[in-house]
Write a protein that holds these residues in place. Structure first.
Motif, PDB file in Angstrom:
ATOM      1  N   SER A   1       5.580  -6.443  -2.092  1.00  0.00           N
ATOM      2  CA  SER A   1       6.025  -6.253  -3.480  1.00  0.00           C
ATOM      3  C   SER A   1       7.413  -6.850  -3.672  1.00  0.00           C
ATOM      4  O   SER A   1       8.191  -6.957  -2.725  1.00  0.00           O
TER       5      SER A   1
ATOM      6  N   ASP B   1      10.763  -6.482  -6.422  1.00  0.00           N
ATOM      7  CA  ASP B   1      11.309  -5.592  -7.451  1.00  0.00           C
ATOM      8  C   ASP B   1      11.297  -6.191  -8.848  1.00  0.00           C
ATOM      9  O   ASP B   1      10.978  -5.511  -9.818  1.00  0.00           O
TER      10      ASP B   1
ATOM     11  N   GLY C   1       7.449  -4.290  -8.249  1.00  0.00           N
ATOM     12  CA  GLY C   1       8.012  -2.972  -8.008  1.00  0.00           C
ATOM     13  C   GLY C   1       8.497  -2.851  -6.591  1.00  0.00           C
ATOM     14  O   GLY C   1       8.755  -3.862  -5.932  1.00  0.00           O
ATOM     15  N   ASN C   2       8.636  -1.630  -6.111  1.00  0.00           N
ATOM     16  CA  ASN C   2       9.138  -1.438  -4.753  1.00  0.00           C
ATOM     17  C   ASN C   2       8.001  -1.036  -3.820  1.00  0.00           C
ATOM     18  O   ASN C   2       6.882  -0.772  -4.271  1.00  0.00           O
TER      19      ASN C   2
ATOM     20  N   SER D   1       6.125   2.121  -4.920  1.00  0.00           N
ATOM     21  CA  SER D   1       5.269   2.052  -6.113  1.00  0.00           C
ATOM     22  C   SER D   1       4.036   1.192  -5.851  1.00  0.00           C
ATOM     23  O   SER D   1       3.040   1.295  -6.558  1.00  0.00           O
TER      24      SER D   1
ATOM     25  N   SER E   1      13.163   8.455  -1.151  1.00  0.00           N
ATOM     26  CA  SER E   1      12.069   8.617  -2.108  1.00  0.00           C
ATOM     27  C   SER E   1      10.714   8.468  -1.433  1.00  0.00           C
ATOM     28  O   SER E   1       9.732   9.100  -1.845  1.00  0.00           O
TER      29      SER E   1
ATOM     30  N   TYR F   1       7.816  11.216  -1.675  1.00  0.00           N
ATOM     31  CA  TYR F   1       6.493  10.806  -2.144  1.00  0.00           C
ATOM     32  C   TYR F   1       5.402  11.249  -1.161  1.00  0.00           C
ATOM     33  O   TYR F   1       4.386  11.821  -1.539  1.00  0.00           O
TER      34      TYR F   1
END
Lengths: 453, 337
Positions: free
Chosen positions: B270, B272, B282-283, B286, B310, B314
């Motif tokens: 991915s 950003d 996205g990251n 995500s 995060s 998650y």
């Protein structure tokens, strides 16, 4: 380390790979000593009668086999004590162990555990060490050994069938063969497997790639079995479509490739205008080749209907391999067995396994020097028919379960050892079997000089 | 009960009560003290140690490979030695074979693989070795300086003497300036290590999840390369890797090849800023679907602290046990000069 000026390590054994093109099959290039954690044929069943002990070498691992109460056991053929081969002078006191003939270290056949030491039954080492053991599967007159790294867990040993070619008629729908009957498998009931194995002086990969190379048909045109049958082979066979090879990659099954020979996916070449050479009245024997890990060739419908030829190119060292040629036929009655055996003795063995395939042994040996120092993998200039070999290299790289490290402390690890040189001088070439001690009172070497008195 | 002090040459020592009827070796094995041994019968000399006092006595009337002069010089064999009274025994090797050390390595190649990442391949100089575990890091000093920065290997121990690193170039900094302006093949780097506890924590076959941000991919690559060498069946592996922009993305060919060679590995890449259609926008968190996550997973995360935090949140939210989440945070060294 000292504070001296750092110096470069000496260059390695000189591989000059073009990294970009070869990275996709680097594991294959690294597998000079073979792929470990796979099933390999070790001996024909009749080579190992009850209580017999034999020593062999596969992937740089010395292995001793013994049959006790009908069952075959395989252990590392290297005593943990001083590295002596147990098979060099077999010594067994009972049906459940094998003892080293040198100092009596006695190993459990099933587990490799050091059960006792003949002249030292209270030693603290007993039950605290073991030699590696290898799973065995005997079927169709062949003894297969799962040649594994020392720490490969028992519970993850895959079934033999995952290292054998696809079976028919199970796979007849996936790989139809309208021109010949379903090929027999070594796993089928009532099959008879007849064949030979012998040592070839080449790397196992060179040997293996020759087996399913569709352009090498040229070397076979003058073979006796071709001429006596009035077979007329094409000059070559070229890939005609992008689906001429199907990958065999089912999760729990064998991993390899199938070549759709004698379909419109491969084009026979009948003429070369540049040379003014042509082939009239094409009358080739219909066959099909597939190869699966760890290097098992299946030639369907060869050399006669209802027969399949299996080949293995079992690595012994990085420059020797044991070449297995086995013909498999289903024989439901004694008469069928006798007929197959007779035809094997009189035709197939001399003309196919020897005559026809001896031609391949010449070709493999002829390639060996080019690849022996590793530079051949970079310097080779390939053509379109070589997609078979390259596809195989990539597939093998993806699915091989382990890469054998260079043989350590074994026959062939050091090419110019004094024992090897003496054996060669005395006319014995490096091979597959252990050199057994036959007469203990006679160190039967020619270099003995007695002092004149 | 008398106490033996087991001392190793790296300064580590262990105090242990030794029973009257057990040898120093038996006591060490019981307590997990890494005393080398093999024959356990006084023959092979693996368990040799020295003592300065007379608290350690050899088993009476037992032949060993020690000569009388060795014994008077204080040498003992732990497998045949008993503790009569408090004493210290010295073992002339490191208590941990993977203890950090300082080694020299040559630069093989240093190539810019994205706007701000250099792939650095080193080769240990003759006579040096670096016994590390996949996922660990070293402190690296460029030629001519004693200052160092920490970098994780992306290679694995079986590739030694070669070592591979992916190094992020900062606007200025010790290593960044060196790699931008000076590095050339055959330069000699000094490495001190290995360090770190980021490693594969289980040999089990349960699925593995890898989350990497930027050059956090380096130790993650090492872990994946190690995991695919597991003996027997290979675990299912999912890698989610992200960079800030497509011009800062790197190692895509390496990952493609690794996927090719590892049927059980899939990767999601991915960026950003969403500047390319070829990759997730996205990251790396995500990019994951809830359905990618199973509660039996082991997760390995490496990247900037925010991303690690995060990802942790998650994954625990989806039932992955905290004890099965392992991470390493990458923070740039603050330059003082």
């Amino acid at each position: 380390m000292s504070d001296d000026t750092p110096i470069r390590r000496r260059p390695g054994s000189g591989r000059a790979n073009d990294e970009k093109t070869q990275k996709s099959y680097q594991p294959y290039i690294d597998a000079e000593w073979g792929f470990t954690n796979h099933w390999y044929p070790a001996l024909f069943s009749d080579e190992l009668p009850e209580d017999h002990v034999e020593g062999i070498q596969i992937c740089g691992i010395q292995i001793v086999l013994r049959r006790a109460n009908g069952k075959v056991f395989a252990l590392k053929d290297q005593c943990i004590h001083r590295g002596v081969r147990l098979s060099a002078k077999p010594m067994c006191f009972n049906k459940s162990t094998i003892s080293c003939w040198y100092h009596g270290f006695t190993f459990n056949l099933e587990t490799g555990n050091l059960d006792t030491i003949v002249g030292n039954p209270d030693d603290p080492l007993i039950n605290n060490t073991k030699i590696p053991s290898y799973p065995v599967h005997e079927v169709g007159g062949l003894i297969f050994v799962f040649v594994r790294d020392d720490d490969f867990p028992d519970e993850e040993v895959p079934p033999l069938e995952s290292d054998l070619p696809v079976r028919f008629p199970n796979s007849s729908e996936e790989f139809p063969h309208p021109l010949w009957p379903a090929a027999p498998s070594i796993m089928d009931e009532n099959v008879v497997a007849l064949g030979i194995h012998r040592t070839g002086e080449a790397n196992w990969r060179i040997a293996c790639e020759n087996g399913f190379d569709n352009a090498h048909i040229l070397i076979h045109k003058d073979n006796t079995i071709v001429q006596v049958n009035n077979w007329v082979l094409p000059l070559g066979i070229r890939p005609a479509t992008d689906d001429c090879i199907t990958l065999i990659e089912d999760e729990d099954g064998p991993k390899g490739l199938m070549q759709w020979l004698f379909t419109d996916r491969w084009e026979p070449i009948l003429e070369n205008p540049t040379l003014g050479v042509s082939v009239d009245g094409l009358n080739s024997r219909l066959y099909r080749t597939s190869v699966v890990l760890p290097g098992v060739l299946l030639v369907e419908n060869w050399p006669e209907e209802h027969i399949a030829q299996y080949e293995w190119y079992v690595p012994i060292t990085d420059d020797t391999y044991e070449y297995w040629e086995v013909l498999v036929r289903k024989c439901d009655t004694d008469t069928e067995r006798e007929e197959f055996q007779y035809r094997y003795n009189t035709v197939f063995q001399p003309l196919a396994l020897r005559g026809f395939n001896d031609c391949d042994l010449h070709a493999r040996e002829a390639m060996q020097d080019f690849y022996a120092d590793g530079t051949g993998w970079t310097d080779e200039q390939l053509v379109d028919t070589d997609i078979s070999a390259i596809t195989w290299r990539k597939l093998a790289s993806r699915h091989a379960r382990g890469i054998a490290p260079p043989g350590k402390g074994v026959q062939g690890g050091i090419k110019a050892s004094s024992i090897r040189l003496r054996d060669i001088t005395e006319g014995r070439s490096p091979g597959y079997y252990v050199d057994k001690i036959t007469d203990i009172n006679n160190f039967n070497r020619t270099s003995v000089k007695s002092r004149k008195t | 009960m008398p106490i033996a002090v087991y001392k190793f040459n790296d300064g580590v020592s262990h105090d242990l009560e030794v029973q009257a009827d057990e040898t120093l070796l038996e006591a060490a094995i019981r307590a997990g003290i890494p005393v080398r041994h093999q024959c356990r019968s006084g023959s092979c000399l693996s368990c040799i140690c020295t003592t300065e006092n007379d608290g350690v006595v050899m088993r009476p009337k037992t032949a060993t490979s020690l000569l009388p002069s060795d014994i008077s010089a204080g040498q003992r064999l732990a497998c045949q030695a008993f503790l009569a009274k408090n004493d210290t025994v010295f073992f002339d090797y490191a208590s941990d074979p993977k203890a950090p050390q300082t080694v020299k390595a040559f630069v093989n190649t240093a190539e810019r693989v994205s706007d701000d990442v250099v792939r650095l391949e080193l080769e240990l100089a003759d006579g040096y070795w670096l016994d590390f575990t996949a996922g660990q890091y070293v402190n690296m000093s460029p030629p001519g300086t004693a200052e160092s920065r920490s970098y994780s290997m992306s290679s694995i121990p079986s590739e030694l003497p070669k070592l591979e690193f992916f190094v992020r170039l900062l606007d200025f900094g010790l290593m960044s300036d060196y790699l931008r302006n000076q590095v050339k093949p055959d330069d000699i780097m000094t490495l001190e290590g290995p360090h770190g506890r980021f490693a594969i924590h289980s040999e089990a076959l349960n699925p593995m999840l890898f989350i990497a941000g930027g050059t956090g991919l380096s130790p993650i690559l090492s872990l994946i390369r190690q995991a695919r060498r597991r003996k027997g069946r290979k675990p299912s592996m999912l890698l989610s890797f992200g960079c800030a922009t497509s011009t800062r993305l790197f190692a895509t060919e390496t990952l493609e090849l690794l996927e090719e060679l590892t049927p059980t590995l899939t990767s999601k890449i991915s960026i950003d800023d969403g500047s390319s259609d070829d990759y997730y926008s996205g990251n790396p968190i995500s990019a994951l679907l809830d359905s990618d996550i199973t509660s039996d997973m082991s997760a390995y995360i490496c990247g900037p602290p925010g991303m690690v935090a995060s990802a942790h949140q998650y994954l625990t939210g989806l039932g992955v046990e905290s004890g099965n989440i392992f991470y390493e945070q990458f923070t740039p060294t603050t330059e003082s000069s």
